[in-house]
Design a protein around this motif. Sequence first.
Motif, mmCIF file in Angstrom:
data_model
loop_
_atom_site.group_PDB
_atom_site.id
_atom_site.type_symbol
_atom_site.label_atom_id
_atom_site.label_comp_id
_atom_site.label_asym_id
_atom_site.label_seq_id
_atom_site.Cartn_x
_atom_site.Cartn_y
_atom_site.Cartn_z
ATOM 1 N N UNK A 172 29.725 6.811 93.347
ATOM 2 C CA UNK A 172 29.679 7.284 94.488
ATOM 3 C C UNK A 172 30.787 6.992 95.455
ATOM 4 N N UNK A 173 31.669 6.118 94.913
ATOM 5 C CA UNK A 173 32.825 5.764 95.585
ATOM 6 C C UNK A 173 32.675 5.194 96.911
ATOM 7 N N UNK A 174 31.495 4.141 97.067
ATOM 8 C CA UNK A 174 31.139 3.628 98.027
ATOM 9 C C UNK A 174 31.336 1.992 97.957
ATOM 10 N N UNK A 175 31.577 1.413 99.065
ATOM 11 C CA UNK A 175 31.770 -0.178 99.167
ATOM 12 C C UNK A 175 30.623 -0.878 99.764
ATOM 13 N N UNK A 176 30.298 -1.929 99.560
ATOM 14 C CA UNK A 176 29.103 -2.780 100.162
ATOM 15 C C UNK A 176 29.923 -3.711 101.307
ATOM 16 N N UNK A 177 29.625 -3.327 102.464
ATOM 17 C CA UNK A 177 30.233 -4.018 103.596
ATOM 18 C C UNK A 177 29.250 -5.055 103.805
ATOM 19 N N UNK A 178 29.740 -6.324 103.787
ATOM 20 C CA UNK A 178 28.528 -7.313 104.273
ATOM 21 C C UNK A 178 29.222 -7.780 105.796
ATOM 22 N N UNK A 179 28.540 -7.318 106.473
ATOM 23 C CA UNK A 179 29.006 -7.229 108.050
ATOM 24 C C UNK A 179 28.671 -8.497 108.644
ATOM 25 N N UNK A 189 26.248 -0.131 102.677
ATOM 26 C CA UNK A 189 27.069 0.830 101.711
ATOM 27 C C UNK A 189 27.709 1.975 102.559
ATOM 28 N N UNK A 190 28.824 2.210 102.329
ATOM 29 C CA UNK A 190 29.797 3.107 102.975
ATOM 30 C C UNK A 190 30.668 3.871 102.246
ATOM 31 N N UNK A 191 30.892 5.059 102.232
ATOM 32 C CA UNK A 191 32.004 5.652 101.475
ATOM 33 C C UNK A 191 33.391 4.937 101.729
ATOM 34 N N UNK A 192 34.091 4.647 100.646
ATOM 35 C CA UNK A 192 35.173 4.207 100.786
ATOM 36 C C UNK A 192 36.306 4.881 101.668
ATOM 37 N N UNK A 193 36.400 6.174 101.577
ATOM 38 C CA UNK A 193 37.191 6.935 102.350
ATOM 39 C C UNK A 193 37.169 6.678 103.739
#
Length: 246
Positions: A172-179, A189-193
């Motif tokens: 999915x080209x997504x990263x997991x942001x540990x806010x 999860x949010x798109x890397x772009x």
Amino acid sequence: MAMAGLFRRLLPSIAVDFGSSQGKQLFREAIQNGHMEGFPRLVSCFQTQSELGFCGLASLSMVLNALAIDPGRKWKGPWRWFDEYMLDYCGPLDEIKTGGISFANLVSLAHCTGANVEAFHASHSSIDDFRKYVMKCSTSDDCHVIASYHRKALKQTGAGHYSPIGGYHAGKDMVLVLDVARFKYPPYWVPLTNLWEGMSYINEFTGKSRGFMLISRPHREPDMLYSGAAYSQEGKVDGDLGLPSS
């Protein structure tokens, strides 16, 4: 009687709540593809920023603890452990508490701890390089990525912010942001772009783009004599301030 103040925010549709059914499915798939190797150590040290301007310090202390870097001095009692208030090597914490910390100063602070640091402004890098480094760190537990980004690109309220990246979903080209502002948003999860877009925003105080840094375990002891001279006076910059509109 309604209680004054704010209690969390709803994630915008661009993001997927880590704890949702879809978020859990993305997590399982990312594990199967080998892109969550650093997550167990990182999440075991997950913390909420204790001050509104401490997102950078919380992200850094979380990563340093995940890498088992010894601060070389006591936290409380006999224990040596990083928290935000241990990161006072290079500058006054009271200023950071109210105004946040610039990208350059957070990089200097990471160096102060003795960590190995590679830092990249988005304006001097590329999305392909960013993706390459995210993939590198997500397949290892020896390095972690901290992103400096503007929340607007993620359709969130607020401005400049820091958080560690917990993993990557290649399909999915997504990263997991540990806010680290867990009082505001959960991990997502949010798109890397979109994250790259947020890192490309120019910081109005420094005139430079935001970016990302790779933090890895040092090959030397922390430099306890590191001077605060490396700390530049760039003003009040990145911190998730608790204003009603944030």
